[in-house]
Design an enzyme around this catalytic site. Structure first.
Site, PDB file in Angstrom:
ATOM      1  N   PRO A   1      76.779 104.652 -54.759  1.00 33.94           N
ATOM      2  CA  PRO A   1      76.151 105.566 -53.794  1.00 33.94           C
ATOM      3  C   PRO A   1      77.093 106.559 -53.139  1.00 33.94           C
ATOM      4  O   PRO A   1      76.639 107.421 -52.412  1.00 33.94           O
ATOM      5  CB  PRO A   1      75.576 104.610 -52.752  1.00 33.94           C
ATOM      6  CG  PRO A   1      76.503 103.449 -52.772  1.00 33.94           C
ATOM      7  CD  PRO A   1      76.939 103.286 -54.207  1.00 33.94           C
ATOM      8  N   GLY A   2      78.422 106.447 -53.322  1.00 36.91           N
ATOM      9  CA  GLY A   2      79.285 107.520 -52.875  1.00 36.91           C
ATOM     10  C   GLY A   2      80.377 107.182 -51.888  1.00 36.91           C
ATOM     11  O   GLY A   2      81.116 108.068 -51.477  1.00 36.91           O
ATOM     12  N   SER A   3      80.530 105.941 -51.483  1.00 36.77           N
ATOM     13  CA  SER A   3      81.567 105.605 -50.512  1.00 36.77           C
ATOM     14  C   SER A   3      82.965 105.849 -51.069  1.00 36.77           C
ATOM     15  O   SER A   3      83.844 106.360 -50.370  1.00 36.77           O
ATOM     16  CB  SER A   3      81.425 104.138 -50.085  1.00 36.77           C
ATOM     17  OG  SER A   3      80.202 103.930 -49.415  1.00 36.77           O
TER      18      SER A   3
ATOM     19  N   CYS B   1      82.801  94.098 -58.947  1.00 38.09           N
ATOM     20  CA  CYS B   1      82.518  93.140 -57.880  1.00 38.09           C
ATOM     21  C   CYS B   1      82.142  91.796 -58.493  1.00 38.09           C
ATOM     22  O   CYS B   1      81.350  91.043 -57.936  1.00 38.09           O
ATOM     23  CB  CYS B   1      81.381  93.647 -56.988  1.00 38.09           C
ATOM     24  SG  CYS B   1      81.839  95.030 -55.947  1.00 38.09           S
TER      25      CYS B   1
END
Length: 739
Positions: A143-145, A277
């Site tokens: 999502p862009g972090s 992850c």
């Protein structure tokens, strides 16, 4: 997604407590693999069952981030240190020892606890919900972090509006690309481009240099691949019941293909970070080992542990085995029955040649376990490219184009599995220049059954576009008639890069003007048919039809003020801290409400768009020590700031004004109404129109453009997310002579 699932459960009367945090297959599998040190497995499982505590990362450009840190330490942290909620004593947040400049903090509070206390809710609202010379490709960016932190690093020096580098952020999911746009636009950089492609067959891009087109290779590649996510069990509770070994077996091939495409896009001397992850070696060490084996020495695993002093981690393992969901174990490919060959592949096992296995130095991989520092689980490996990949015949030639080096184009993926992961965009390879091409010397690593002398690749497939059809990116020429009135009104400096200005329409009036860096302009102009661009550039001007009577039909846009301000030599009012407070808490204050100095400056200006600039005073340590630039409008008798609500709250906190919204969204705590559209005093000509424009700045092309321009904000993360963000980014930027 986690919050959405939680809301759904609340509506159905089902809570996380109803999910049993137990999976015998999971426990049996990881006990056998021995990735957890002996005697620590029970601690490991206990930590996995505990809710993941919230972690704060202060994001934004350095000077603004330091102001937010000062406010946190002096106010919010002190207020909550003696608080008790549901019998749990709230501990004061602690700075993460391995994260620089105290910009990441660890708490003992879960998100659920944060929402239970009014004081903690107040603390939570201090964390807004919306948030060089290096060329970077983020292959699976949504999502862009991670992308946002890469942009922050590019803009470490706020005085440089166009760093000589860029981030190309890609995602295969069209809808998630728009989420990526929303995240990236919080920092409003002219050096970011969001594209929509399948990462496993990411197209080669071209750039023009000295009248000749060359292949674009990247200095850094971030390869944070889709994974089973069993390291996220502490926050993604559904993983407990859905986990099976089949998840990793199904993902391994895709992960390897993306990693291969990543190193193909990497310049010699560049670095690629591979991360997941997941704790499973099938998704971790197996992918790295296969990549190293196929590279034949072109890649080297880097020992990057020194980049994170204070971080506890386990070294990568060199021995592992596979288990099916039925519980059948296989230690070697030779043990796998033919009926399983479509599910289990040779690349999932460790290399059988022990000398080759030792030379890979897999222990340089890093696996973070939850119980060691109260985190989630995470895996990361850093690879440096020492030579062209062996299926490339020629050494890539050097280039003087900034930090670009241009190896010849890599071969296309040669089997159906390698070229069609999903219905994402596919693009044809660019034609090789005569004498600069390459001929495959061996089978592509994604195809383990490739013949020694493979046939010529199949014809290129034409790019398929999915999702919303984006408006075009149209660059203005230096003699475009839009420039003279803008140039005169704002007295733009002679070095203003007109060629970097673009709009999103071929016909009709230009509604918004955007800017990109010269490097991204080069990419856009030479790859319009090769890639699907979702969004790029930062908005610097918006049309205000009534503004023509004041000399210019375009007013400044807050989103791009930090990019544009260095070139503006007129229409600037220097303001004080008290002026900032007035402008951001009153919608339309009279000119007389400003301080004497600002009032005198404002009276000398004609009506129209202005810049309101706060310059820090080093002799006043109580005032913010970072510059603040706001877009405004000088009316006949009043003045106003055109600043979106969320950013107003951000700046107000920086100057010491506390703003707290209750759960109904009403504001409390000393600040007047900040909702745009409410006015005090006399309406000015053109002002209403400008306000309407500000309120309708969402892109018509569907990109859901964010209207916040946050230069230093707080974001709640889990510790593994912060670790992933910092470690991947610092690893991308680390080299022998550069940190």
């Amino acid at each position: 997604r986690e919050r959405e699932r939680e809301r759904e459960r609340e509506m159905l009367g089902v809570g996380y407590a109803d999910i049993v945090k137990e999976n015998k297959l999971f426990e049996h599998y990881y006990q056998e693999l021995k990735i957890v040190p002996e005697g620590e497995f029970e601690q490991f499982m206990e930590a996995m069952r505990e809710p993941l505590p919230a972690t704060i990362r202060i994001t934004g450009y350095k000077s603004h981030a330091k102001e937010i840190l000062h406010t946190l330490k002096e106010k919010y942290f002190k207020e909550i240190q003696d608080l008790e909620v549901d019998g749990q004593k709230i501990e004061a947040p602690q700075a993460l020892s391995w994260y620089p400049d105290e910009l990441a903090w660890h708490t003992n509070m879960s998100r659920k606890i944060l929402r239970k206390s009014p004081l903690l809710e107040k603390f939570h609202q201090a964390i807004p919900p919306n948030l060089l010379h290096i060329l970077i490709l983020d292959m699976c960016a949504a999502p862009g972090s991670k992308t946002a932190q890469l942009i922050e690093m590019l803009h470490a020096d706020m005085d440089v509006p166009f760093p000589e580098g860029f981030v190309i952020a890609n995602d295969v999911d069209n809808k998630r690309c728009y989420l990526l746009v929303h995240q990236a636009k919080r920092l409003n950089s002219p050096c970011i481009m969001v594209v929509n492609h399948d990462a496993s067959c990411m197209p080669r891009l071209l750039v023009e240099q000295n009248g000749k087109k060359d292949i674009l290779f990247y200095d850094r590649v971030l390869c944070d691949v889709p994974c089973s996510g069993d390291g996220t069990m502490r926050k993604n509770i559904d993983v407990w019941k859905k986990w099976t070994t089949s998840n990793s077996l199904h993902l391994h091939g895709l992960q390897l293909r993306i990693a291969v495409r990543g190193v193909e896009q990497l310049a010699v001397g560049g670095r690629m970070v591979y991360s997941t992850c997941s704790l499973n070696p099938v998704e971790d060490e197996a992918v790295i080992a296969s990549l190293l084996e196929k590279s034949e020495g072109a890649l080297e695993l880097v020992d990057a542990s020194a980049d994170l002093p204070g971080l506890k981690y386990m070294p990568g393992i060199t021995s592992w085995k596979l288990m099916t969901k039925e519980g059948q174990w296989y230690s070697d490919w030779s043990e796998v029955p033919t009926s399983r060959h479509t599910q289990i592949r040779p690349t999932m096992f460790p290399p059988t040649d022990q000398e080759k296995l030792l030379s890979m130095k897999l222990e340089r991989c890093m696996r973070i376990l939850p119980h060691h520092q109260n985190t989630g689980g995470f895996f990361v490996a850093v690879l440096v490219k020492k030579a062209p990949m062996p299926w490339n015949r020629r050494q890539p030639k050097s280039s003087t184009y900034s930090h670009l080096s241009f190896p010849p184009p890599s071969p296309q993926l040669r089997n159906k599995e390698a070229t069609s992961f999903s219905e994402g965009a596919q693009a044809e390879e660019p034609p090789a220049e005569e004498g600069d091409g390459e001929t495959p010397t061996e089978g592509h690593p994604c195809n383990s059954n490739a013949p020694e002398n493979p046939p010529d690749p199949p014809p290129s497939k034409k790019m398929k576009l999915f999702g919303f059809k984006e408006d075009p990116f149209v660059f203005l020429t230096e003699d475009d008639p839009v420039f003279p009135p803008i140039q005169a009104f704002y007295d733009l400096s002679p070095d203003f890069p007109k060629l970097n200005v673009l709009t999103r329409t071929h016909e009709g009036k230009k509604r918004h003007l955007y800017m990109v860096s010269k490097e991204l302009r080069n990419v856009l102009l030479n790859n319009s048919e090769r890639m699907k661009v979702i969004n790029t550039g930062v908005k610097v001007w918006s049309r205000n039809n009534d503004g023509e009577q004041f000399g210019c039909a375009f007013r400044l846009a807050q989103e791009g003020i930090y990019t544009l301000y260095p070139y503006i030599r007129a229409r600037v009012i220097n303001i004080s801290v008290e002026d900032v407070k007035i402008l951001l808490t009153e919608e339309n204050p009279f000119l007389s409400r400003l301080g004497d100095d600002a009032h005198a400056q404002a009276k000398k200006l004609e009506m129209g768009s202005i810049v309101l600039r706060y310059q820090p005073d080093p002799n006043d340590p109580s005032a913010p020590q970072c510059p603040i630039e706001l877009c405004g409008w000088r009316g006949k008798t009043s003045i106003r700031a055109f600043v979106p609500r969320n950013e107003r709250l951000h700046y107000l906190r920086m100057v010491g004004v506390e703003v707290f919204r209750d759960k109904q969204g009403k504001k409390e705590g000393g600040a007047a109404a900040t909702q745009e559209g409410n006015t005090e005093g006399q309406e000015e000509p053109g002002q209403e129109a400008a306000t309407e424009q500000e309120g309708s700045d969402t892109e018509q092309n569907g990109s859901a453009e964010s209207k916040t321009n946050v230069r230093g904000v707080l974001v709640l993360y889990s510790v593994p997310c912060v670790l992933m963000l910092y470690y991947t980014c610092i690893s991308l930027y680390s080299s022998a002579n550069q940190l």
